[in-house]
Design an enzyme around this catalytic site. Structure first.
Site, PDB file in Angstrom:
ATOM      1  N   GLU A  96       0.831  -1.198   0.000  1.00  0.00           N
ATOM      2  CA  GLU A  96       0.000   0.000   0.000  1.00  0.00           C
ATOM      3  C   GLU A  96       0.871   1.255   0.000  1.00  0.00           C
ATOM      4  OE1 GLU A  96      -3.606  -2.141   2.364  1.00  0.00           O
ATOM      5  OE2 GLU A  96      -2.765  -0.330   3.227  1.00  0.00           O
ATOM      6  N   CYS A 120       3.371   8.368   1.358  1.00  0.00           N
ATOM      7  CA  CYS A 120       3.820   7.432   2.393  1.00  0.00           C
ATOM      8  C   CYS A 120       4.095   6.109   1.690  1.00  0.00           C
ATOM      9  CB  CYS A 120       2.710   7.294   3.439  1.00  0.00           C
ATOM     10  SG  CYS A 120       3.053   6.049   4.684  1.00  0.00           S
ATOM     11  N   CYS A 137       5.688  -7.141   7.771  1.00  0.00           N
ATOM     12  CA  CYS A 137       6.759  -6.654   8.643  1.00  0.00           C
ATOM     13  C   CYS A 137       7.079  -7.726   9.679  1.00  0.00           C
ATOM     14  CB  CYS A 137       6.334  -5.370   9.358  1.00  0.00           C
ATOM     15  SG  CYS A 137       7.640  -4.689  10.413  1.00  0.00           S
ATOM     16  N   CYS A 191       4.843  -5.518  16.138  1.00  0.00           N
ATOM     17  CA  CYS A 191       4.219  -4.621  17.126  1.00  0.00           C
ATOM     18  C   CYS A 191       2.729  -4.995  17.229  1.00  0.00           C
ATOM     19  CB  CYS A 191       4.388  -3.165  16.697  1.00  0.00           C
ATOM     20  SG  CYS A 191       6.123  -2.746  16.413  1.00  0.00           S
ATOM     21  N   CYS A 232      -0.242  -2.996  15.461  1.00  0.00           N
ATOM     22  CA  CYS A 232      -0.057  -2.571  14.068  1.00  0.00           C
ATOM     23  C   CYS A 232      -0.591  -3.634  13.101  1.00  0.00           C
ATOM     24  CB  CYS A 232       1.431  -2.330  13.822  1.00  0.00           C
ATOM     25  SG  CYS A 232       1.844  -2.097  12.092  1.00  0.00           S
ATOM     26  N   SER A 261      10.020   5.038  16.803  1.00  0.00           N
ATOM     27  CA  SER A 261       8.757   4.662  17.432  1.00  0.00           C
ATOM     28  C   SER A 261       9.031   4.120  18.831  1.00  0.00           C
ATOM     29  CB  SER A 261       8.058   3.600  16.583  1.00  0.00           C
ATOM     30  OG  SER A 261       7.798   4.140  15.311  1.00  0.00           O
ATOM     31  N   LEU A 262       8.538   4.806  19.834  1.00  0.00           N
ATOM     32  CA  LEU A 262       8.834   4.414  21.220  1.00  0.00           C
ATOM     33  C   LEU A 262       7.669   3.666  21.875  1.00  0.00           C
ATOM     34  CD1 LEU A 262      10.663   7.274  23.163  1.00  0.00           C
ATOM     35  CD2 LEU A 262      11.494   4.972  22.660  1.00  0.00           C
ATOM     36  N   HIS A 263       6.596   4.373  22.133  1.00  0.00           N
ATOM     37  CA  HIS A 263       5.333   3.832  22.693  1.00  0.00           C
ATOM     38  C   HIS A 263       5.396   3.389  24.145  1.00  0.00           C
ATOM     39  CE1 HIS A 263       4.568   3.973  18.477  1.00  0.00           C
ATOM     40  NE2 HIS A 263       5.196   2.850  18.208  1.00  0.00           N
ATOM     41  N   CYS A 284      -1.756   5.573  10.211  1.00  0.00           N
ATOM     42  CA  CYS A 284      -0.618   4.762  10.632  1.00  0.00           C
ATOM     43  C   CYS A 284      -1.083   3.414  11.164  1.00  0.00           C
ATOM     44  CB  CYS A 284       0.109   5.449  11.771  1.00  0.00           C
ATOM     45  SG  CYS A 284       0.783   7.013  11.328  1.00  0.00           S
TER      46      CYS A 284
HETATM   47  N1  SAH Z   1       8.105   0.369  10.876  1.00  0.00           N
HETATM   48  C1  SAH Z   1       8.281   1.742  11.078  1.00  0.00           C
HETATM   49  C2  SAH Z   1       7.498   2.587  10.098  1.00  0.00           C
HETATM   50  C3  SAH Z   1       6.095   2.163   9.766  1.00  0.00           C
HETATM   51  S1  SAH Z   1       4.911   2.344  11.029  1.00  0.00           S
HETATM   52  C4  SAH Z   1       7.963   2.123  12.515  1.00  0.00           C
HETATM   53  O1  SAH Z   1       7.413   1.308  13.239  1.00  0.00           O
HETATM   54  O2  SAH Z   1       8.310   3.229  12.912  1.00  0.00           O
HETATM   55  C5  SAH Z   1       4.688   4.100  11.144  1.00  0.00           C
HETATM   56  C6  SAH Z   1       4.186   4.572  12.512  1.00  0.00           C
HETATM   57  O3  SAH Z   1       2.833   4.141  12.737  1.00  0.00           O
HETATM   58  C7  SAH Z   1       4.981   4.026  13.681  1.00  0.00           C
HETATM   59  O4  SAH Z   1       5.276   5.037  14.610  1.00  0.00           O
HETATM   60  C8  SAH Z   1       4.026   3.027  14.291  1.00  0.00           C
HETATM   61  O5  SAH Z   1       4.311   2.762  15.635  1.00  0.00           O
HETATM   62  C9  SAH Z   1       2.703   3.694  14.080  1.00  0.00           C
HETATM   63  N2  SAH Z   1       1.566   2.791  14.194  1.00  0.00           N
HETATM   64  C10 SAH Z   1       1.535   1.492  13.865  1.00  0.00           C
HETATM   65  N3  SAH Z   1       0.323   0.977  14.101  1.00  0.00           N
HETATM   66  C11 SAH Z   1      -0.440   1.978  14.576  1.00  0.00           C
HETATM   67  C12 SAH Z   1      -1.797   2.068  15.002  1.00  0.00           C
HETATM   68  N4  SAH Z   1      -2.610   1.029  14.945  1.00  0.00           N
HETATM   69  N5  SAH Z   1      -2.238   3.263  15.442  1.00  0.00           N
HETATM   70  C13 SAH Z   1      -1.439   4.342  15.458  1.00  0.00           C
HETATM   71  N6  SAH Z   1      -0.147   4.307  15.077  1.00  0.00           N
HETATM   72  C14 SAH Z   1       0.358   3.134  14.635  1.00  0.00           C
HETATM   73 FE1  SF4 Z   2       6.508  -3.069  11.647  1.00  0.00          FE
HETATM   74 FE2  SF4 Z   2       6.389  -0.460  12.201  1.00  0.00          FE
HETATM   75 FE3  SF4 Z   2       4.178  -1.996  12.255  1.00  0.00          FE
HETATM   76 FE4  SF4 Z   2       6.022  -2.272  14.149  1.00  0.00          FE
HETATM   77  S1  SF4 Z   2       4.776  -0.467  13.751  1.00  0.00           S
HETATM   78  S2  SF4 Z   2       5.019  -3.947  13.046  1.00  0.00           S
HETATM   79  S3  SF4 Z   2       7.869  -1.946  12.969  1.00  0.00           S
HETATM   80  S4  SF4 Z   2       5.419  -1.532  10.477  1.00  0.00           S
END
Ligand code: SAH
Ligand code: SF4
Length: 351
Positions: A105, A118, A125, A129, A132, A227-229, A346
């Site tokens: 996508e 984007c 991946c 996470c 995600c 990406s911390l969280h 995201c």
């Molecule tokens: N893999 C990389 C880039 C792709 S994800 C990364 O993890 O940084 C891009 C951003 O979207 C990241 O900060 C990720 O944590 C965030 N993200 C992923 N799933 C999400 C969700 N369900 N809601 C909000 N942000 C999300």
């Molecule tokens: Fe991969 Fe980024 Fe999604 Fe984590 S948030 S699973 S690193 S795409």
């Protein structure tokens, strides 16, 4: 903790390191092409044909010599499987099919007439996470440089507009696909190709420490988002499993070094999940964790996904969270929920 500099030594920009090398003229950086053709003159000619004149077939490139050297490198673009436009008309999600039928996508955004794409860097991946959608589908394969570039070529063509910003925040972890991503950035910033300013490119990573270390050694840099969280290993690891391999101590050390050596701030991404990471204590922990690091925090209210039961942090909690960050003088913004209705927000990217 001091950083073991050696652990980035195996991370190479050499494309031979990437599997699934699929022939395409879009794979070549200018230097690679000049080497392949043994001529900067012809490399310039080819770049001009594909990135300025936007020829769609190698046969349209007029070249007196060396044509045979590019004849087997097609200029294929992915096939559009579907396009979904958001209600406000400013976000469009493209589902694209690659030559091997795999789906990825890409998202087009044109708020304020500053067009942003984007891009995806992998099919799926491997980082897993939990919140995600891409992580929930698992890893399938890396994209080649050409497959990353082709997403932008295609969207510029379909949208009849020029891209100004590129964010590596689509499917996949860009630093897990290091060589393809870095070569794509070379082509995006090359004045003979897309000529996009480095400050208009943002690479988002889940926090792969050796690869960030490797980025420090790159002469030029783009914006880095990490990406911390979670601000403690326990809290973060339950959301971001790769944190068990690269714990916060090491991640923060390399981030600190990055900001110092590059003289750039890092954007830290914080997906706000109700009762997971949106408390006052979480905000204090985060602020303390970032001590000594030039940081900007992006708060992203969780986009719900099928495989995860969490819900976004409430507005009032996010407000409280921000006030604490403000007290520590840490700049922060809430990422607007653009494109959520087309599932292009995201972490909602899933084929
Ligand atoms: N893999 C990389 C880039 C792709 S994800 C990364 O993890 O940084 C891009 C951003 O979207 C990241 O900060 C990720 O944590 C965030 N993200 C992923 N799933 C999400 C969700 N369900 N809601 C909000 N942000 C999300
Ligand atoms: Fe991969 Fe980024 Fe999604 Fe984590 S948030 S699973 S690193 S795409």
């Amino acid at each position: 903790m001091s950083i073991n500099k050696n652990y980035s030594k195996n991370i190479s920009r050499n494309l031979a390191m990437t599997p699934n090398k699929i022939k395409s003229l879009y794979n070549f950086t200018f230097d690679d092409l000049a080497q392949h053709l043994q001529s900067t003159f012809y490399a310039r000619l080819v770049f001009q044909s594909i990135y300025q004149q936007k020829v769609e077939c190698v046969s349209q490139i007029t070249m007196k010599n060396k044509k045979s050297l590019i004849a087997n490198y097609p200029l294929d673009l992915p096939e559009v499987k579907s396009v979904i436009t958001s209600e406000d008309k400013h976000t469009r999600k493209y589902i694209l099919q690659l030559h091997d039928k795999k789906l990825i996508e890409s998202v087009w955004m044109d708020y304020d007439e500053r067009c942003t794409v984007c891009v995806s860097t992998q099919v799926g991946c491997a980082m897993g996470c939990v919140f995600c959608a891409t992580g929930q589908m698992g890893f399938n394969r890396h994209l080649t440089t050409g497959e990353i570039i082709a997403q932008i070529m295609l969207l510029e063509k379909l949208e009849k507009n020029k891209v100004r910003n590129v964010v590596f925040m689509g499917m996949g972890e860009p630093l897990h696909n290091f060589a393809s991503t870095m070569n794509a950035i070379d082509i995006l910033t090359d004045f003979r190709a897309f000529a996009i300013a480095r400050r208009h490119i943002t690479l988002s990573t889940v926090g792969l420490v050796p690869q960030i270390q490797r980025l420090i050694d790159e002469p030029q840099s783009v914006n880095l988002a990490v990406s911390l969280h979670g601000a403690t290993n326990k809290a973060r690891n339950s959301l971001v499993p790769i944190g068990k391999k690269w714990p916060l101590e090491e991640l923060m050390d390399v981030c600190r070094e990055y900001t110092k050596r590059k003289k750039k701030r890092i954007f830290f991404e914080w997906t706000v999940i109700a009762n997971e990471n949106d408390s006052i204590d979480d905000a204090h922990d985060l602020a303390k964790l970032l001590e000594g690091i030039r940081a900007h925090i992006n708060l992203i209210p969780l986009n719900t996904t099928k495989g995860y039961s969490g819900i976004p942090g409430a507005e009032v909690r996010i407000k409280q969270f921000r006030e604490i960050l403000n007290n520590y003088n840490i700049p922060n913004t809430i990422r607007q929920k653009k494109g959520i209705d087309v599932a292009a927000g995201c972490g909602q990217l899933k084929t």
